[in-house]
Design an enzyme around this catalytic site. Sequence first.
Site, PDB file in Angstrom:
ATOM      1  N   LYS A  48      -2.858  -4.330  -1.773  1.00  0.00           N
ATOM      2  CA  LYS A  48      -3.142  -3.345  -2.822  1.00  0.00           C
ATOM      3  C   LYS A  48      -4.623  -3.310  -3.214  1.00  0.00           C
ATOM      4  CE  LYS A  48      -0.246  -1.226  -3.443  1.00  0.00           C
ATOM      5  NZ  LYS A  48       0.314  -0.307  -2.381  1.00  0.00           N
ATOM      6  N   ARG A  98      -9.970  -6.397  -5.479  1.00  0.00           N
ATOM      7  CA  ARG A  98      -9.849  -5.466  -6.609  1.00  0.00           C
ATOM      8  C   ARG A  98      -9.527  -6.301  -7.843  1.00  0.00           C
ATOM      9  NH1 ARG A  98      -4.836  -1.149  -6.334  1.00  0.00           N
ATOM     10  NH2 ARG A  98      -5.355   0.121  -8.153  1.00  0.00           N
ATOM     11  N   HIS A 156       0.510   4.017 -12.442  1.00  0.00           N
ATOM     12  CA  HIS A 156       1.025   2.706 -12.865  1.00  0.00           C
ATOM     13  C   HIS A 156       1.807   2.840 -14.168  1.00  0.00           C
ATOM     14  CE1 HIS A 156      -2.415   0.481 -10.541  1.00  0.00           C
ATOM     15  NE2 HIS A 156      -1.639   1.197  -9.757  1.00  0.00           N
TER      16      HIS A 156
HETATM   17  N1  PPS Z   1      -9.306   6.934  -1.121  1.00  0.00           N
HETATM   18  C1  PPS Z   1      -8.214   6.378  -1.614  1.00  0.00           C
HETATM   19  N2  PPS Z   1      -7.055   7.065  -1.678  1.00  0.00           N
HETATM   20  C2  PPS Z   1      -5.948   6.479  -2.196  1.00  0.00           C
HETATM   21  N3  PPS Z   1      -5.898   5.207  -2.644  1.00  0.00           N
HETATM   22  C3  PPS Z   1      -7.032   4.487  -2.572  1.00  0.00           C
HETATM   23  C4  PPS Z   1      -8.218   5.037  -2.067  1.00  0.00           C
HETATM   24  N4  PPS Z   1      -9.179   4.088  -2.138  1.00  0.00           N
HETATM   25  C5  PPS Z   1      -8.615   3.013  -2.669  1.00  0.00           C
HETATM   26  N5  PPS Z   1      -7.326   3.253  -2.945  1.00  0.00           N
HETATM   27  C6  PPS Z   1      -6.435   2.271  -3.557  1.00  0.00           C
HETATM   28  O1  PPS Z   1      -5.715   1.637  -2.518  1.00  0.00           O
HETATM   29  C7  PPS Z   1      -4.606   1.023  -3.152  1.00  0.00           C
HETATM   30  C8  PPS Z   1      -3.606   0.588  -2.112  1.00  0.00           C
HETATM   31  O2  PPS Z   1      -4.168  -0.506  -1.458  1.00  0.00           O
HETATM   32  P1  PPS Z   1      -3.787  -0.931   0.024  1.00  0.00           P
HETATM   33  O3  PPS Z   1      -4.000   0.196   0.943  1.00  0.00           O
HETATM   34  O4  PPS Z   1      -4.524  -2.178   0.321  1.00  0.00           O
HETATM   35  O5  PPS Z   1      -2.242  -1.210  -0.147  1.00  0.00           O
HETATM   36  S1  PPS Z   1      -1.321  -2.006   0.859  1.00  0.00           S
HETATM   37  O6  PPS Z   1      -1.495  -3.424   0.572  1.00  0.00           O
HETATM   38  O7  PPS Z   1      -1.686  -1.649   2.226  1.00  0.00           O
HETATM   39  O8  PPS Z   1       0.036  -1.521   0.491  1.00  0.00           O
HETATM   40  C9  PPS Z   1      -4.119   2.084  -4.117  1.00  0.00           C
HETATM   41  O9  PPS Z   1      -3.501   1.417  -5.193  1.00  0.00           O
HETATM   42  P2  PPS Z   1      -2.650   2.164  -6.310  1.00  0.00           P
HETATM   43  O10 PPS Z   1      -3.597   3.096  -7.017  1.00  0.00           O
HETATM   44  O11 PPS Z   1      -2.150   1.110  -7.204  1.00  0.00           O
HETATM   45  O12 PPS Z   1      -1.557   2.912  -5.608  1.00  0.00           O
HETATM   46  C10 PPS Z   1      -5.395   2.835  -4.505  1.00  0.00           C
HETATM   47  O13 PPS Z   1      -5.828   2.564  -5.799  1.00  0.00           O
END
Ligand code: PPS
Length: 425
Positions: A152, A263, A392
């Site tokens: 995440k 993060r 969230h």
């Molecule tokens: N460009 C862009 N578009 C969408 N989301 C973005 C982007 N950059 C960073 N993020 C953040 O990435 C979070 C998900 O992290 P991961 O990809 O590492 O998740 S996972 O572990 O593979 O499931 C996801 O977390 P959440 O917001 O909690 O859904 C996003 O905040």
Amino acid sequence: MEYSQTFSHLHAIPFIPVKKKLLLMGIMLLLWVYMLYSCVGYCATVPSVIDSYRVRETESAGRRTESARADLVSKLIPKTQSWVDLESDYDEPSVRTPSRDLLDNEVDSDRAGDWDEMKDEQRGPEASAMSSFSNGSGSKKLPQAIIIGVKKGGTRALLEFLRVHPDIRAVGAEPHFFDRHYDKGLDWYSRFKRLSLGSAQPFGFDAEQWSLLDGHVNCRELMPRTLEGQITMEKTPSYFVTREAPARIYAMSRDTKLIVVVRDPVTRAVSDYTQTLSKKPDIPTFESLTFRNRSVGLIDTSWSAVQIGIYAKHLDNWLRFFPLRQMLFVSGERLISDPAGELARVQDFLGLKRIVTDKHFYFNQTKGFPCLKKAEGSSKPHCLGKTKGRTHPGIQPQVLQRLRQFYRPFNMKFYQMTGHNFGWN
Ligand SMILES: Nc1ncnc2c1ncn2[C@@H]1O[C@H](COP(=O)(O)OS(=O)(=O)O)[C@@H](OP(=O)(O)O)[C@H]1O
């Protein structure tokens, strides 16, 4: 009687209407084309004796080197400050002890979310500039760089952005080799992967028939082919918290470059919980899971959503095998606020020309995140799927505050270890 039943059964076939027969034949033809396409060249699931011998040798040699090095390192590295000292209520969970997960697969990244990107990956090889190289030329290599975490943190966004670079070839799915499939050997890692077919069951198959096909039909290469100078990459965010992963990656290649997207651990925990909640709406509240004993404010560090965020502790494990210069820490927050800036750092770290720049991004108001103007192999704008950037749930402010207080000393330690202040406090 028996005879007439059989007889009538046999005679039933010719009376199937012609249209239905044609449809049936069409479906069968499609199925065969699909099977051929999926399997050509990739389904030789039995590696040669020489290959498996070589892999076994590499592994055992790796293990010997690992343990020798681990011994040496533990003698040479000055004892770091005890983790227990950092937070009085931190009842140190052994990294060996499986953390308490709400779902069996909670340590998984968001597979459903990643699926959108994986579909895009299938679009990639044919359509991209790299297409001519993937049709047989080039060679398959083990990854020289891996995004090892954190769950995440923004790992999918980073990989998707990096894949725009012509000198990066990345596998879209998470291989989970160094945590779950290590016993399959490096040969498996570099060459094969059975992709799950997902829940869609075309051609009217029922679930069982479909699962029987899975693995027989949909074998495909895991690592993409690369040309000289191109970097093979993968991402599996759970590696960062897997105790055995550093030694295993070291045994594959001590030169592997490691990227960690980090993060704010509090937001990360909420994001992690949000993901679980989306799959299991009946789980207890975030507030109740956070505490072992709420009345005294004792944090439950065995809950994986909390444990993953103790970055300094996990990093300690990696530094026993890899020097800090071989690791890059990407800010998950900056990846959203300034993707081009973070991508510049990553490209420098990988020794690549800065090709992915601000020209490649735009901010999508609806999504609320930066997106690519053109994804790899496509001329269309591309945002990450709907499971990236979820809303969230509201969490009680005093619980968030207590968590911030809990993480503070670990964050400080992490800044000190990495030489980078991520500004989470
Ligand atoms: N460009 C862009 N578009 C969408 N989301 C973005 C982007 N950059 C960073 N993020 C953040 O990435 C979070 C998900 O992290 P991961 O990809 O590492 O998740 S996972 O572990 O593979 O499931 C996801 O977390 P959440 O917001 O909690 O859904 C996003 O905040």
